[in-house]
Design an enzyme around this catalytic site. Structure first.
Site, mmCIF file in Angstrom:
data_model
loop_
_atom_site.group_PDB
_atom_site.id
_atom_site.type_symbol
_atom_site.label_atom_id
_atom_site.label_comp_id
_atom_site.label_asym_id
_atom_site.label_seq_id
_atom_site.Cartn_x
_atom_site.Cartn_y
_atom_site.Cartn_z
ATOM 1 N N CYS A 232 0.817 -1.219 0.000
ATOM 2 C CA CYS A 232 0.000 0.000 0.000
ATOM 3 C C CYS A 232 0.845 1.261 0.000
ATOM 4 O O CYS A 232 0.451 2.284 -0.538
ATOM 5 C CB CYS A 232 -0.926 0.022 1.208
ATOM 6 S SG CYS A 232 -2.185 -1.243 1.133
ATOM 7 N N CYS A 394 14.988 10.927 -4.585
ATOM 8 C CA CYS A 394 13.697 10.246 -4.715
ATOM 9 C C CYS A 394 13.076 10.171 -3.323
ATOM 10 O O CYS A 394 13.478 10.885 -2.416
ATOM 11 C CB CYS A 394 13.860 8.873 -5.335
ATOM 12 S SG CYS A 394 14.684 7.697 -4.266
#
Ligand code: ZN
Lengths: 439, 101
Positions: A232, A394
């Site tokens: 998730c 990132c």
């Protein structure tokens, strides 16, 4: 800062104390109000409060007083107090299951709240099983809730099953290793396993090891390659999707316990939230050659599931380390380099949620596919006239390392040095500016 | 109009990451006497998969963790010993990941 933390701690203590006091008084009030109904001379097996409380489900002919008495005597184990476990536990507690054991090791985080509906804003930082316990107890003080703060693995579950018995197990876990673990322990103890999953806009539900139906291993004898499994935290999930699947898990538990039939065994229910389509898919029957539930099983006791799956039994990301030492730059140096080109290689979706000033978004997936490389080349060529370092960032510092490797390879001809920002935006938030959202 | 009889609905339901993030394909297969499920899976790999085909097919079958459903049934129910079920133009194929997380 320290003063602020002290204040937080003090408030937390006060709130906990007040909450305990409030809970006590609420229970006292409930008992006083309903005391007169505690005698059960008019009804066998249940108190008068029970009859009133559960009357709306007992009026169903499939359920009746017999069903309620069965639920009251039942013991259910729910593994995971996340997006699936929360709604499932909520409905099972409300329905009057006599004893619910909940296992989870995690603490409540802000990112959980949109789908893990037992936990509230004031529960952040406390173990999930604790906030779930409080919420479930408030809902139904007449049932037993047993919270266990542990990681579900072979040794903890073996211990648990030595001391306790269950009638049904609910899988609300978030990883493949735990799925195999729960499957095997259910087969070895001859228990039905109500298994659900929800990711992005898709949900799935089935009951394993029930009434000659298949087990998880019958369907998936070999675990998927670790790098193909999404969670998730990466894929995202819309709150109501696990809400629906978790609620359906509670329904299957009740059907199994009350022996109503129609249980979702040998069938897989898939839910496509985008199209609002439920499919009911017919599955194979039990495989007589299955390693655990077959006629001649090779697995007769629990194994090491993390080793079997080649992945760890949690959905946390494992950090990679693939660059040389001088290919990195500490995140703390970022503020001192406002003129340096900073490329953020997260997906555009994530970049749009939050980003650093002057950072340029070029997703790592584009690099892999070779998409829009000409645009990037132009950008880099323009920049190379006045700069030589390019910083790559990132979310957590993993994809940025992979990107550095790729960039070095693709743009060997440019006089540029690509540097990985260590730890990514997580580290930025932790050690440079805490107001950058961690997600 | 295309004269071949195989117009097949493919749903990547759950496995769309492999299929260029598209959930639904309506494909016309090239003419051929019989199309078997095994041929079709190879065709899908060669024609529809956007990246990393090894995440779909390994050792001439779908990789562990993917469930192939034909007309809302587990393909295992159709292939039994013979892995290559004959497909017809009414087939709907659904590729799903193993239930996880
Ligand atoms: Zn089995």
């Amino acid at each position: 800062m320290a003063a602020n933390e002290q204040k937080i701690e003090k408030l937390q203590d006060e709130i906990n104390q007040l909450r305990e006091e409030l809970q006590q008084k609420e229970r006292e009030l409930f008992d006083l109000k309903f005391k007169k109904y505690h005698d059960n001379k008019y009804c066998l097996g249940l108190t008068a409060t029970d009859i009133m409380r559960y009357s709306r489900q007992m009026l169903l002919s499939q359920f009746s007083i017999t069903g309620q008495i069965v639920l009251k005597k039942s013991r259910v184990l729910i593994v995971g107090m996340g997006g699936l476990g929360c709604p499932c536990a909520l409905y099972l507690a409300a329905a009057g299951i006599g004893e619910i054991t909940i296992i989870d090791y995690d603490e409540v985080e802000l990112t959980n709240l949109h789908r893990q509906v037992l936990h509230g804003e004031n529960d952040i930082g406390i173990p999930k099983i604790l906030s779930a316990y409080n919420r479930l107890k408030n809902l139904n003080s007449n049932i037993k809730i047993i919270p266990i703060h542990t990681h579900a693995n072979s040794s903890t579950l073996t211990d648990l099953f030595k001391n306790k018995t269950f009638d049904v197990v609910v899988d609300g876990s978030d990883n493949v290793a735990t799925r195999y673990l729960l499957n095997d322990i259910c087969v070895l103890n001859n228990l039905p396993l109500v298994s659900g999953s929800a990711l992005q806009m898709e949900g799935q539900l089935t009951v394993y090891n029930y009434n000659k139906g298949p087990c998880y291993r019958c369907l998936f004898p070999v675990p998927p390659p670790p790098d193909t499994v999404m969670n998730c935290g990466d894929g995202g999930v819309l709150g109501p999707v696990p809400g629906i699947i978790g609620t359906l898990q509670a329904l299957e538990v009740i059907k199994i316990l009350t022996k109503q039939g129609g249980v979702l065994s040998s069938r897989l229910l898939t839910f496509d939230a985008c199209e609002a389509v439920f499919r009911n898919v017919k599955l194979r029957t039990r495989n007589s050659r299955c390693a655990v539930c077959g006629d001649d099983p090779t697995i007769t006791s629990l194994i090491d599931y993390e080793e079997f799956c080649g992945s760890s039994a949690h959905d946390k990301v494992i950090d990679v380390d693939i660059l040389r030492k001088d290919d990195h730059i500490p995140v703390k140096e970022l503020p001192s380099k406002p003129e340096t080109l900073l490329i953020d290689v997260r997906p555009t979706l994530e970049f749009a949620m939050c980003n650093l000033d002057n950072s340029y978004n070029f997703p790592y997936s584009y690099l892999k596919k070779g998409k829009d490389l000409d645009k990037l080349r132009k950008k880099l060529e323009d920049y190379s006239t006045n700069g030589s370092e390019v910083l790559i960032i990132c979310r957590r510092g993993n994809d940025s390392q992979r990107a550095v490797l790729q960039l070095k390879e693709i743009f060997t001809d440019l006089p540029l040095k690509f540097l990985n920002v260590l730890g990514g935006l997580y580290a930025y938030s932790n050690s440079v500016d805490a107001s950058f959202p961690i997600y | 109009m295309n004269n071949n009889a195989y117009n097949i609905n493919i749903f990547s339901g759950g496995a769309e990451l492999l299929f260029d993030n598209k959930r639904h394909y309506n494909i016309d297969l090239p003419n051929k006497d019989t199309w078997k499920l095994g041929d079709l899976l190879i065709w899908l790999r060669d024609n529809l998969l956007s990246e990393r085909p090894e995440l779909f097919i390994q050792n001439n079958s779908v990789r562990p963790g993917i469930l192939v459903l034909v007309n809302d049934s587990d393909w295992e129910l159709m292939v039994s010993s013979d892995l290559w079920y004959l497909i017809c133009s009414l087939c709907q194929i659904l590729c799903k990941y193993a239930p996880c997380p």
